[in-house]
Design an enzyme around this catalytic site. Structure first.
Site, PDB file in Angstrom:
ATOM      1  CG  HIS A  19      -0.682  -0.130   2.293  1.00 58.59           C
ATOM      2  ND1 HIS A  19      -0.243   0.805   3.336  1.00 58.59           N
ATOM      3  CD2 HIS A  19       0.323  -1.264   3.119  1.00 58.59           C
ATOM      4  CE1 HIS A  19       0.144   0.663   4.652  1.00 58.59           C
ATOM      5  NE2 HIS A  19       0.815  -0.068   4.126  1.00 58.59           N
ATOM      6  CB  ALA A  20       0.393   4.643   0.604  1.00 54.13           C
TER       7      ALA A  20
END
Lengths: 115, 572
Positions: free
Chosen positions: A29-30
């Site tokens: 993810h980020a």
């Protein structure tokens, strides 16, 4: 979880490929995506990834492509590079994935250098 | 001291205010589409660089967790892949803001797991937690707003509170961005009493004079604006103040005279309705009374008990920046506020009426010459990404209260059908996503003569609302904001009333309610004629409600066959 060491395939000095399993939290993810793409961009060679045996190779330096691929935990990630320092790039990126993107380490360790 | 100097122009918004002169810079000529395709591309690149610089500055002072999110956003903006679809749209002729917003919306939907097979995989990861990838959609939305703000930033020029804005003309976005609570006024060298900014000034009670020609005076010099008489006076204190031009007792900061606002629209005889009483019941023999809303601030002074509802929300004024206009959530927040203020009464929201002389900073450049071009529903259908954002927000608002939707500038039934289909598609999509909504009834603005004369072909419309400002402009072929042809515009009233009779008769035959929301509705002397037409409702700016209500009461009631109670609930 201890992982099998990444499988390195070296057809030539300028091309390299490895496969690694994503073991981190939810996956890329980020923050892991930032760590991965920043590291990939630090190498002069091309970097591409393919997810779970897909024949679709994505630009490993593009955070848009990486986050868009929804690479989750348990995914078998193939990483390949071509050009100068290709082998080094694949090794460093595979290590980064195996180290769970240094998520639980101090900031500044996302440069992907091996321990 | 300086000698007084007086200039006459045309009154555009009543009231009187004194304040320091603020000379507005001449607005830059907006770059037309022919000015080279490199222009929007460069604008977008510059906005992205600015957004990156802002994010880096934020990240420098942030804690590690926040910095990680900011880093993520910075990396996204640095990634050419993010920009590529927007640049492709620009190459096809779209403006920078819309191209970027639409391209980002695709990514956001992708990220939110909109159409994906990914949803089934999500369960495996963690059944209870939200999909972490879907949550990244919020970062993309945030980025989208930041870049759009950066794109629009250049045009957000404000001026000191309480001062008198002096310029050739005034863009509505400048009016809307300004805080008028400290008073102030507008004196325009050109401009028109029928322009959008004049309409906003009247609704807000900001004194305004237009058509003054060259004006003397330097920045900061005291300037009195009498919007009722249509004159301005520089250094009013220096001359022998007569009754007409004497400044108000309190001269600083400038404050509009509240009593002056209704004076121009109603004689004392018809202007004293006493405490706000409910309007005549809808369905009686007089038209219902509704309010036009251009700003959220106008809601604060509106007593919902005194109106039958809101007959027109000009959403292009309420959502006046690209960042807001392109954010579904921002739309919804504003619609929610509107509905809450109405306490259950119906609200008719008009979709963006952009193009022509109506610009939206950073999204649509205004072009006065485009009154016959791509505007209103034409613009929306040409930019479906923008229309879909608004449609989704309107459908979601439909679940919160009685909402109707008005389409501006409709010419042919096909346009209504296309928009109806767009609403149906978005309603179905929201339903698939489990988002609460209700597809609102669609009505059309009757402001193009072709539509007015073929209203019988618009059976798909749930209701009609006559926009007299534009209809008169198109009937007379006289631009409403061009002083040179103002007499033609005004003289088209006879034609206007003949057409209104046709419109009302056709609407009755179709069994559809018909409302009137242009400036004509706000003229008390017209009340009797408008009542005689059998209109179902008049919608006017809040400042005119009292005067129009009184005039309606004084007007003889007429029998209105056909449509009974035109309540919005009646529409399907």
């Amino acid at each position: 979880m201890a992982d099998a060491p990444p499988l390195l395939v070296r057809p030539s000095a300028h091309r390299c490929q490895a496969e690694v399993e994503v073991t981190h939290g939810v996956g890329l993810h980020a923050r892991p995506s930032v760590a991965f793409t920043r590291l990939a961009k630090s190498f002069p060679c091309t970097v591409e990834v393919a997810v779970d045996g897909s024949a679709d190779w994505l630009n490993g330096k593009s955070i848009v492509k990486i986050i868009g691929a929804r690479i989750r935990r348990g995914t078998r990630l193939r990483i390949r590079a071509e050009g100068a320092r290709a082998q080094e790039a694949v090794a460093a990126l595979s290590e980064l994935v195996r180290r769970d993107f240094d998520e639980d380490r101090k900031p500044g360790r996302a440069d992907g250098r091996p321990l | 001291m300086a000698a007084p100097c007086e200039r006459r122009g045309q009154p555009a918004a009543p009231g009187r205010a004194l304040g320091p002169l603020f000379p507005a810079g001449e607005p830059a000529v907006p770059a037309g589409p022919g000015d080279g395709a490199a222009e929007p591309r460069a604008a977008l690149q510059a906005a992205i660089e600015r957004a990156i610089a802002e994010l880096r500055a934020l990240a420098a002072g942030a804690d590690a967790d926040s910095a990680a999110i900011l880093d993520f956003q910075i990396e996204l903006l640095l990634d050419g892949e993010l920009l590529a679809p927007a640049l492709a749209r620009i190459a096809r002729g779209e403006g920078a803001a819309l191209a970027f917003a639409a391209a980002m919306n695709e990514r956001i939907n992708e990220m939110a797991g909109e159409s994906d097979e990914a949803d089934s995989v999500a369960e495996e990861t963690d059944a209870a937690a939200p999909d972490p990838f879907a949550l990244r959609a919020a970062d993309l939305m945030d980025l989208q707003h930041r870049v759009l703000d950066a794109l629009a930033g250049r045009t957000r020029a404000d001026f000191p509170a309480g001062s008198v804005y002096v310029g050739r003309d005034m863009p509505p976005s400048v009016f809307l961005a300004h805080d008028w609570s400290a008073g102030g006024a507008i004196a325009l060298k050109a401009g028109s009493a029928a322009s959008h900014v004049a309409l906003l000034a009247r609704a807000r009670g900001v004194p305004m004079v237009v058509g003054l020609g060259a004006l003397p005076g330097e920045a900061g010099e005291p300037l009195l604006v009498d919007g009722t008489l249509g004159l301005v006076r520089l250094h009013p204190e220096a001359g022998g103040a007569d009754a007409a031009t004497a400044p108000p007792a309190t001269t600083s900061p400038a404050t509009p005279s509240p009593a002056a606002a209704p004076a121009v629209v109603a004689s004392p005889a018809v202007r004293s309705p006493g405490p706000a009483a409910p309007a005549a019941p809808v369905g009686a023999s007089r038209p219902g009374l509704f309010a036009n809303i251009d700003t959220l601030a106008a809601l604060d002074g509106l007593d919902p008990a005194a109106v039958d509802g809101i007959g027109l929300v000009r959403t292009e004024f309420v959502l006046a920046h690209a960042g807001e206009a392109l954010s579904e959530e921002r739309h919804l927040a504003i619609y929610r506020r509107l509905l809450a203020a109405l306490a259950g009464k119906p609200a008719t929201l008009r979709m963006f009426d952009l193009g022509g002389d109506k610009a939206l900073a950073g999204l649509v450049e205004g072009d006065r010459a485009a009154a016959l071009g791509l505007r209103g529903v034409r613009f929306l259908l040409a930019h479906p990404d923008l229309a879909r954002i608004q449609a989704r927000a309107l459908i979601r608002a439909g679940a919160l209260g009685p909402v109707s939707v008005l389409l501006p500038m409709v010419t042919l039934p096909d346009e209504l059908a296309a928009m109806a289909q767009l609403f149906d598609e978005e309603a179905a999509r929201l339903a698939r996503q489990g988002v609460e909504g209700r597809r609102p009834p669609l009505g059309i603005m009757v402001e193009v003569p072709a539509a007015a004369l073929t209203l019988d072909l618009f059976g798909q419309a749930a209701f009609f609302s006559v926009g007299t400002n534009d209809l008169m402009q198109y009937l007379a072929a006289a631009a409403r904001d061009d002083p040179a042809v103002a007499p033609l515009y005004a003289g088209a009233e006879t034609a206007m009333f003949r057409l209104l009779e046709t419109i009302c008769a056709t609407a009755r035959a179709l069994g559809r309610p018909v409302y009137l929301c242009g400036d004509l509705a706000a003229r008390p002397e017209m009340a009797a004629r408008l009542c005689a037409l059998g209109l179902d409702g008049l919608s006017v700016a809040p400042a005119h409600l009292d005067a129009v209500r009184a005039a309606l009461r004084a007007a003889p009631a007429v029998a209105r066959p056909g449509v009974g109670a035109p309540g919005r609930a009646k529409r399907d």
